[in-house]
Design an enzyme around this catalytic site. Structure first.
Site, PDB file in Angstrom:
ATOM      1  N   LYS A  22       0.941  -0.791  -0.488  1.00  0.00           N
ATOM      2  CA  LYS A  22      -0.054  -0.263   0.007  1.00  0.00           C
ATOM      3  C   LYS A  22       0.748   1.312   0.126  1.00  0.00           C
ATOM      4  O   LYS A  22       0.494   2.030  -0.896  1.00  0.00           O
ATOM      5  CB  LYS A  22      -0.915  -0.362   0.704  1.00  0.00           C
ATOM      6  CG  LYS A  22      -1.505   1.082   1.757  1.00  0.00           C
ATOM      7  CD  LYS A  22      -2.527   1.306   2.438  1.00  0.00           C
ATOM      8  CE  LYS A  22      -3.399   2.759   3.182  1.00  0.00           C
ATOM      9  NZ  LYS A  22      -2.460   3.935   3.917  1.00  0.00           N
ATOM     10  N   ASN A  23       2.167   1.438   0.529  1.00  0.00           N
ATOM     11  CA  ASN A  23       2.949   2.693   1.208  1.00  0.00           C
ATOM     12  C   ASN A  23       3.690   3.051  -0.270  1.00  0.00           C
ATOM     13  O   ASN A  23       4.212   4.092  -0.407  1.00  0.00           O
ATOM     14  CB  ASN A  23       3.256   2.247   2.400  1.00  0.00           C
ATOM     15  CG  ASN A  23       2.809   2.871   3.690  1.00  0.00           C
ATOM     16  OD1 ASN A  23       1.600   3.633   3.541  1.00  0.00           O
ATOM     17  ND2 ASN A  23       3.597   1.587   4.974  1.00  0.00           N
ATOM     18  N   ARG A  97      -5.061  10.038   3.047  1.00  0.00           N
ATOM     19  CA  ARG A  97      -3.350  11.243   3.340  1.00  0.00           C
ATOM     20  C   ARG A  97      -2.595  11.275   2.258  1.00  0.00           C
ATOM     21  O   ARG A  97      -1.980  11.944   1.928  1.00  0.00           O
ATOM     22  CB  ARG A  97      -3.238  10.090   4.668  1.00  0.00           C
ATOM     23  CG  ARG A  97      -2.052  10.404   4.805  1.00  0.00           C
ATOM     24  CD  ARG A  97      -1.875  11.544   5.853  1.00  0.00           C
ATOM     25  NE  ARG A  97      -0.543  12.011   6.553  1.00  0.00           N
ATOM     26  CZ  ARG A  97       0.031  13.022   6.956  1.00  0.00           C
ATOM     27  NH1 ARG A  97      -1.409  13.621   7.027  1.00  0.00           N
ATOM     28  NH2 ARG A  97       1.697  13.434   7.007  1.00  0.00           N
ATOM     29  N   ASP A 121      -5.351   7.909   9.272  1.00  0.00           N
ATOM     30  CA  ASP A 121      -6.049   7.319  10.524  1.00  0.00           C
ATOM     31  C   ASP A 121      -5.628   8.690  11.319  1.00  0.00           C
ATOM     32  O   ASP A 121      -4.545   9.559  11.519  1.00  0.00           O
ATOM     33  CB  ASP A 121      -4.597   6.386  10.316  1.00  0.00           C
ATOM     34  CG  ASP A 121      -4.770   5.170   9.817  1.00  0.00           C
ATOM     35  OD1 ASP A 121      -6.171   4.093   9.322  1.00  0.00           O
ATOM     36  OD2 ASP A 121      -3.763   4.166   9.644  1.00  0.00           O
ATOM     37  N   ASP A 321       4.081   0.529  11.719  1.00  0.00           N
ATOM     38  CA  ASP A 321       2.787   0.223  11.539  1.00  0.00           C
ATOM     39  C   ASP A 321       2.892  -0.755  11.930  1.00  0.00           C
ATOM     40  O   ASP A 321       1.756  -1.891  11.794  1.00  0.00           O
ATOM     41  CB  ASP A 321       2.681   0.209   9.474  1.00  0.00           C
ATOM     42  CG  ASP A 321       2.559   1.135   8.908  1.00  0.00           C
ATOM     43  OD1 ASP A 321       2.231   2.394   9.650  1.00  0.00           O
ATOM     44  OD2 ASP A 321       2.476   1.477   7.920  1.00  0.00           O
ATOM     45  N   MET A 343       6.619   7.506  17.466  1.00  0.00           N
ATOM     46  CA  MET A 343       6.317   8.491  16.497  1.00  0.00           C
ATOM     47  C   MET A 343       4.514   8.608  16.528  1.00  0.00           C
ATOM     48  O   MET A 343       4.723   9.547  16.034  1.00  0.00           O
ATOM     49  CB  MET A 343       6.902   7.499  15.211  1.00  0.00           C
ATOM     50  CG  MET A 343       8.639   7.249  14.605  1.00  0.00           C
ATOM     51  SD  MET A 343       8.410   5.740  13.724  1.00  0.00           S
ATOM     52  CE  MET A 343       8.543   7.446  12.433  1.00  0.00           C
TER      53      MET A 343
END
Length: 436
Positions: A22-23, A97, A121, A321, A343
């Site tokens: 996804k990223n 995002r 998120d 994540d 983070m």
């Protein structure tokens, strides 16, 4: 809204193949705006966030054609820049995002880029300063409309290469700045750049398009600007977060699972962190094999006997994540673990739902939680819960699959944002999960 009904406590068995990352896909899809030539991208995951971005690109005028499962062609030869100033774009861009990463390519190629405050998120503040400071360093003018949270950067005379030191090693920030710099005049150096595999993939793809990016994989990138870029074909890596999720699932349900085609060389610390929790995983070619953990899994303490601490850090550190997954897995280990989420200040707030299920967790503050493992002597109890974000959602799903009884997970759209057909894929290895 949809729900999952899950009958837990079932042993699973079989092979599962991770989806495309996804990223990475969020970055790669935005890069198609850098050229008027056709680009083919393979292994695109069929998930809500990616499909939203593909729709946004189509509304911008990008010609999109699906050529196979997970494979698309994109051609941005008639981009409608005026769409950026419409109310429809403000609504559409604000729901995702990853939409922030269209700004760099648009600024580089068309001299301007706009974006509403991006969604995503709710895991704490996610600043955009790194992105816009990078654009300003390249010569863009910045403006911000506080009334409707609308950001803009403009460089009608083009961008100029420069040296910059990023204030944080932001993955999306680095990606955005690199995409802007590839068409700038002169040379740009970016120090304290993110160096995640997905960013490396973006740089390799742009080089295949004719860009001149060097230092790939390090925190010092050098970009020699070029006049224009061409087309290419690119394949997205398997999703390392999903791979970590399946490792956690196998451990929590004490199941025998093989994760196929994981791209071991791009997993970094992920296998070792799960091994520290006592989980056995074997490298079989490019697959990960996890045997059934009949006797549970024993946490390794530090050399001096101190409690194991697992914390997140920019690559090559452990990805934030997967901390939610690690926390759930620790609830059934032999031993205690300190989870330190550095983070994002709201990412651990889902632990109250695990405590309701019987987990022994002490939330020390927004960033730290101590988990006291049950060693499967007391399994989690089924309950009804809601998914607050993608990663907490999959963690709660794993907890439910290991729990006694039938659990209900609400707001599963959050899980669908990041995981492709997850209920079908879990049923294929024996899970009792129903979407309603």
């Amino acid at each position: 809204m949809g729900i999952f009904k899950i009958e837990g406590g079932v042993r699973l068995k079989g092979d599962i193949t991770p989806q495309g990352a996804k990223n990475e896909a969020l970055q790669i899809l935005c890069a198609v705006l850098l050229t008027e030539e056709k680009i083919t991208i393979n292994n695109i995951p069929d998930i809500i966030d990616i499909n939203k971005l593909i729709t946004l690109l189509g509304n911008l005028g990008v010609k999109i054609q699906k050529v196979g499962s997970g494979s698309y062609t994109f051609q941005a030869d008639e981009v409608n820049i005026s769409y950026l100033e419409t109310e429809a774009f403000k609504k559409e861009g604000g729901s995702l995002r990853g939409s922030i990463m269209i700004v760099g390519p648009l600024l580089a190629r068309f001299g301007k880029g706009y974006i509403p405050k991006p969604g995503g998120d709710k895991i704490g503040r996610r600043r955009l300063d790194t992105h816009f400071e990078g654009f300003i360093n390249l010569g863009a003018k910045f403006r911000y409309n506080r009334e409707d949270h609308f950001y803009g950067v403009e460089a009608p005379d083009g961008l100029t290469g420069t040296d910059m030191l990023l204030d944080e090693a932001s993955v999306t920030g680095t990606a955005n700045i690199v995409m802007a710099a590839v068409l700038a005049k002169g040379t740009t150096t970016i120090y304290n750049a993110a160096c995640e595999p997905y960013l490396q993939q973006l740089c390799k793809m742009m080089n295949a398009m004719g860009a001149k990016v060097s230092g790939i994989g390090s925190n010092l990138l050098t970009i020699e600007g070029v006049d224009k870029l061409g087309g290419c074909t690119h394949r997205i890596l398997p999703d390392m977060i999903e791979i970590g999720s399946w490792i956690g699932l196998a451990a929590m349900t004490r199941s025998e699972i093989t994760i196929k085609d994981v791209s071991w060389e791009n997993l970094g610390l992920i296998p070792n962190v799960f091994r520290k929790l006592g989980i056995t995983l074997e490298k079989r070619g490019d697959d990960i094999y996890i045997p059934e953990h009949k006797e549970g899994y024993q946490v390794r303490t530090d050399i001096d006997g101190s409690i194991l601490t697992i914390s997140d850090a920019p690559w090559p550190g452990f990805t934030p994540d997967l901390l939610s997954i690690v926390l759930v897995v620790a609830t059934q280990c032999k031993g205690d673990v300190l989870i330190h989420q550095k983070m994002f200040e709201s990412r651990l707030f889902f632990v109250d739902k695990l405590i309701d299920m019987g987990a022994k967790i002490i939330l020390c503050d927004p960033h730290r939680a101590v988990v006291i493992g049950h060693d499967f002597k007391s399994t989690l109890k089924a309950t009804t819960m809601s998914s607050p974000d993608i990663r907490a959602g999959i963690s709660l799903l794993i907890a439910a699959l290991s729990a006694k009884g039938t659990s209900t997970i609400q707001n599963i759209e959050q899980i669908d944002r990041g995981y492709e057909n997850i209920d079908e894929r879990l049923r294929a290895i024996g899970a009792k999960i129903v979407r309603a």
